[in-house]
Design a protein around this motif. Structure first.
Motif, PDB file in Angstrom:
ATOM      1  N   ALA A 107      27.989   1.944  -3.960  1.00 37.82           N
ATOM      2  CA  ALA A 107      27.208   0.706  -4.064  1.00 37.82           C
ATOM      3  C   ALA A 107      27.150   0.064  -2.686  1.00 37.82           C
ATOM      4  O   ALA A 107      28.143   0.097  -1.941  1.00 37.82           O
ATOM      5  CB  ALA A 107      27.847  -0.251  -5.066  1.00 37.82           C
ATOM      6  N   ASP A 108      26.000  -0.514  -2.327  1.00 37.22           N
ATOM      7  CA  ASP A 108      25.821  -1.144  -1.024  1.00 37.22           C
ATOM      8  C   ASP A 108      25.432  -2.608  -1.192  1.00 37.22           C
ATOM      9  O   ASP A 108      24.498  -2.922  -1.946  1.00 37.22           O
ATOM     10  CB  ASP A 108      24.728  -0.432  -0.219  1.00 37.22           C
ATOM     11  CG  ASP A 108      25.109   0.987   0.158  1.00 37.22           C
ATOM     12  OD1 ASP A 108      26.317   1.257   0.324  1.00 37.22           O
ATOM     13  OD2 ASP A 108      24.203   1.829   0.293  1.00 37.22           O
ATOM     14  N   PHE A 109      26.130  -3.490  -0.470  1.00 34.87           N
ATOM     15  CA  PHE A 109      25.892  -4.930  -0.578  1.00 34.87           C
ATOM     16  C   PHE A 109      25.881  -5.577   0.808  1.00 34.87           C
ATOM     17  O   PHE A 109      26.656  -5.205   1.688  1.00 34.87           O
ATOM     18  CB  PHE A 109      26.988  -5.610  -1.399  1.00 34.87           C
ATOM     19  CG  PHE A 109      27.173  -5.074  -2.785  1.00 34.87           C
ATOM     20  CD1 PHE A 109      26.289  -5.418  -3.801  1.00 34.87           C
ATOM     21  CD2 PHE A 109      28.223  -4.225  -3.090  1.00 34.87           C
ATOM     22  CE1 PHE A 109      26.455  -4.940  -5.085  1.00 34.87           C
ATOM     23  CE2 PHE A 109      28.405  -3.740  -4.378  1.00 34.87           C
ATOM     24  CZ  PHE A 109      27.515  -4.095  -5.375  1.00 34.87           C
ATOM     25  N   GLY A 110      25.015  -6.582   0.970  1.00 31.09           N
ATOM     26  CA  GLY A 110      25.027  -7.424   2.152  1.00 31.09           C
ATOM     27  C   GLY A 110      25.235  -8.866   1.708  1.00 31.09           C
ATOM     28  O   GLY A 110      24.463  -9.377   0.896  1.00 31.09           O
ATOM     29  N   LEU A 111      26.265  -9.519   2.210  1.00 31.45           N
ATOM     30  CA  LEU A 111      26.557 -10.891   1.778  1.00 31.45           C
ATOM     31  C   LEU A 111      27.134 -11.737   2.905  1.00 31.45           C
ATOM     32  O   LEU A 111      28.053 -12.527   2.703  1.00 31.45           O
ATOM     33  CB  LEU A 111      27.484 -10.908   0.555  1.00 31.45           C
ATOM     34  CG  LEU A 111      28.826 -10.174   0.602  1.00 31.45           C
ATOM     35  CD1 LEU A 111      29.796 -10.831  -0.425  1.00 31.45           C
ATOM     36  CD2 LEU A 111      28.701  -8.722   0.258  1.00 31.45           C
ATOM     37  N   GLY A 112      26.558 -11.593   4.091  1.00 34.91           N
ATOM     38  CA  GLY A 112      27.057 -12.357   5.220  1.00 34.91           C
ATOM     39  C   GLY A 112      27.941 -11.503   6.106  1.00 34.91           C
ATOM     40  O   GLY A 112      27.852 -10.267   6.090  1.00 34.91           O
ATOM     41  N   CYS A 113      28.796 -12.137   6.890  1.00 30.60           N
ATOM     42  CA  CYS A 113      29.680 -11.425   7.807  1.00 30.60           C
ATOM     43  C   CYS A 113      30.444 -10.332   7.080  1.00 30.60           C
ATOM     44  O   CYS A 113      31.169 -10.605   6.121  1.00 30.60           O
ATOM     45  CB  CYS A 113      30.653 -12.409   8.448  1.00 30.60           C
ATOM     46  SG  CYS A 113      31.866 -11.620   9.533  1.00 30.60           S
ATOM     47  N   PRO A 133      18.624   4.342 -10.800  1.00 32.37           N
ATOM     48  CA  PRO A 133      17.825   3.429 -11.629  1.00 32.37           C
ATOM     49  C   PRO A 133      18.685   2.453 -12.427  1.00 32.37           C
ATOM     50  O   PRO A 133      18.310   1.285 -12.602  1.00 32.37           O
ATOM     51  CB  PRO A 133      17.059   4.386 -12.548  1.00 32.37           C
ATOM     52  CG  PRO A 133      16.945   5.652 -11.777  1.00 32.37           C
ATOM     53  CD  PRO A 133      18.237   5.763 -11.020  1.00 32.37           C
ATOM     54  N   SER A 134      19.849   2.904 -12.898  1.00 30.62           N
ATOM     55  CA  SER A 134      20.706   2.004 -13.669  1.00 30.62           C
ATOM     56  C   SER A 134      21.268   0.892 -12.782  1.00 30.62           C
ATOM     57  O   SER A 134      21.402  -0.254 -13.229  1.00 30.62           O
ATOM     58  CB  SER A 134      21.839   2.779 -14.338  1.00 30.62           C
ATOM     59  OG  SER A 134      22.682   3.387 -13.372  1.00 30.62           O
ATOM     60  N   ASP A 174      18.837  -6.300 -10.924  1.00 32.34           N
ATOM     61  CA  ASP A 174      17.754  -7.221 -11.274  1.00 32.34           C
ATOM     62  C   ASP A 174      18.161  -8.142 -12.422  1.00 32.34           C
ATOM     63  O   ASP A 174      17.888  -9.350 -12.405  1.00 32.34           O
ATOM     64  CB  ASP A 174      16.493  -6.447 -11.650  1.00 32.34           C
ATOM     65  CG  ASP A 174      15.780  -5.872 -10.434  1.00 32.34           C
ATOM     66  OD1 ASP A 174      15.888  -6.460  -9.348  1.00 32.34           O
ATOM     67  OD2 ASP A 174      15.107  -4.833 -10.584  1.00 32.34           O
ATOM     68  N   THR A 175      18.825  -7.581 -13.425  1.00 31.61           N
ATOM     69  CA  THR A 175      19.271  -8.373 -14.564  1.00 31.61           C
ATOM     70  C   THR A 175      20.273  -9.433 -14.139  1.00 31.61           C
ATOM     71  O   THR A 175      20.210 -10.590 -14.563  1.00 31.61           O
ATOM     72  CB  THR A 175      19.891  -7.456 -15.639  1.00 31.61           C
ATOM     73  OG1 THR A 175      18.914  -6.515 -16.087  1.00 31.61           O
ATOM     74  CG2 THR A 175      20.390  -8.270 -16.826  1.00 31.61           C
ATOM     75  N   SER A 176      21.208  -9.035 -13.277  1.00 33.12           N
ATOM     76  CA  SER A 176      22.228  -9.987 -12.821  1.00 33.12           C
ATOM     77  C   SER A 176      21.607 -11.079 -11.964  1.00 33.12           C
ATOM     78  O   SER A 176      22.016 -12.242 -12.037  1.00 33.12           O
ATOM     79  CB  SER A 176      23.327  -9.257 -12.043  1.00 33.12           C
ATOM     80  OG  SER A 176      22.848  -8.761 -10.804  1.00 33.12           O
ATOM     81  N   PRO A 186      15.842  -0.220  -3.246  1.00 32.57           N
ATOM     82  CA  PRO A 186      16.526   1.080  -3.301  1.00 32.57           C
ATOM     83  C   PRO A 186      17.095   1.458  -1.942  1.00 32.57           C
ATOM     84  O   PRO A 186      16.513   1.155  -0.895  1.00 32.57           O
ATOM     85  CB  PRO A 186      15.420   2.041  -3.740  1.00 32.57           C
ATOM     86  CG  PRO A 186      14.140   1.360  -3.357  1.00 32.57           C
ATOM     87  CD  PRO A 186      14.391  -0.105  -3.491  1.00 32.57           C
ATOM     88  N   SER A 187      18.241   2.122  -1.945  1.00 31.21           N
ATOM     89  CA  SER A 187      18.858   2.564  -0.696  1.00 31.21           C
ATOM     90  C   SER A 187      18.067   3.708  -0.065  1.00 31.21           C
ATOM     91  O   SER A 187      18.153   3.918   1.155  1.00 31.21           O
ATOM     92  CB  SER A 187      20.299   3.011  -0.941  1.00 31.21           C
ATOM     93  OG  SER A 187      20.336   4.105  -1.843  1.00 31.21           O
ATOM     94  N   GLU A 188      17.304   4.428  -0.862  1.00 27.87           N
ATOM     95  CA  GLU A 188      16.500   5.514  -0.334  1.00 27.87           C
ATOM     96  C   GLU A 188      15.513   4.988   0.703  1.00 27.87           C
ATOM     97  O   GLU A 188      14.784   4.033   0.453  1.00 27.87           O
ATOM     98  CB  GLU A 188      15.735   6.208  -1.463  1.00 27.87           C
ATOM     99  CG  GLU A 188      14.938   7.428  -1.008  1.00 27.87           C
ATOM    100  CD  GLU A 188      14.255   8.131  -2.156  1.00 27.87           C
ATOM    101  OE1 GLU A 188      13.588   9.150  -1.909  1.00 27.87           O
ATOM    102  OE2 GLU A 188      14.377   7.659  -3.309  1.00 27.87           O
ATOM    103  N   GLY A 189      15.513   5.606   1.870  1.00 28.14           N
ATOM    104  CA  GLY A 189      14.663   5.139   2.956  1.00 28.14           C
ATOM    105  C   GLY A 189      15.267   3.999   3.742  1.00 28.14           C
ATOM    106  O   GLY A 189      14.646   3.510   4.704  1.00 28.14           O
TER     107      GLY A 189
END
Length: 228
Positions: free
Chosen positions: A48-54, A146-147, A153-155, A177-180
């Motif tokens: 899983a990939d997330f960006g949330l600041g520093c 996809p899941s 999106d739901t969250s 999507p992380s693809e690309g």
């Protein structure tokens, strides 16, 4: 454009050219968890990939979560291949500071990681988190399946409702999507920067809204005993 008061993302044509290969070697193992940083990862684990600041403080949030196998920080969502930290901070690569989370879905659900993501920062601030300002501090979720996309999106919709009820504005988080959108690991000194072994009292600029996200409360699925 890059000296304007409001940060703007560069177009592919405006972005720095970058380089075909990284200019540094990633450490072999996680300073805290002891597992390898780079893949391929063991069967059964998910990413899983997330960006949330520093990303210093963001990474620490995730490595403290049970069920997370390893974490690493890097740059994602931009145009410049293999950027350096200085290039990303210039605003001329288009990347955001990101955390890659490798986790065991038998021990922790993706929804639980989403809950941790939403509650660990303010996703309504655009190109900043607190006093940290710039395009590299924008909120982002880059999905791998996809899941994951559906859950993200739901969250987002669920959290928007409770944030609105608490007086906050619109969520600015990009869910893509992380693809690309390759994940480029950051320099070695950024990895597990706030660990006890490196900088236990180091700076952490992220902080949540104090509003609870109404997802991720279900336990991870029980292992299939018949599969053993």
């Amino acid at each position: 454009m890059f000296l304007s008061r409001t940060p703007e993302l560069p177009t592919p044509e405006q972005a720095l050219r970058g380089r075909p290969e990284a200019q540094f070697q990633l450490p072999e193992r996680h300073t805290v968890l002891g597992n390898p940083l780079a893949g391929p990862y063991p069967d059964g684990l998910e990413v899983a990939d997330f960006g949330l600041g520093c990303f210093w403080g963001a990474e620490r949030k995730f490595w403290q979560q049970d069920g997370v196998w390893t974490t690493l920080v890097g740059y994602q969502g931009g145009h410049t291949p293999n950027p350096t930290y200085e290039e990303v901070c210039s605003g001329r690569t288009g990347h955001t500071e990101a955390v890659r989370v490798v986790y065991d879905p038998r021990q922790v659900s993706y929804e639980t990681l989403l809950k941790l993501f939403w509650e660990s920062h303010d996703p309504t601030q655009g190109f900043r988190q607190g006093n940290d300002r710039g395009t590299q501090y924008r909120s982002a979720i880059y999905t791998h399946t996809p899941s994951q996309a559906t859950a993200a999106d739901t969250s987002r919709q669920a959290y928007q409702q409770v944030l609105t009820g608490s007086g906050y504005g619109e969520i600015t988080t990009e869910v893509l999507p992380s693809e690309g959108r390759p994940f480029y690991p950051a320099e070695s000194y950024h990895q597990q920067y706030l660990s006890e072994a490196k900088n236990p009292g180091g700076y952490c600029g992220i902080g949540g809204t104090g509003v609870s996200c109404p997802i991720g409360v279900a336990a991870a699925p029980e292992p299939d005993e018949t599969a053993k």
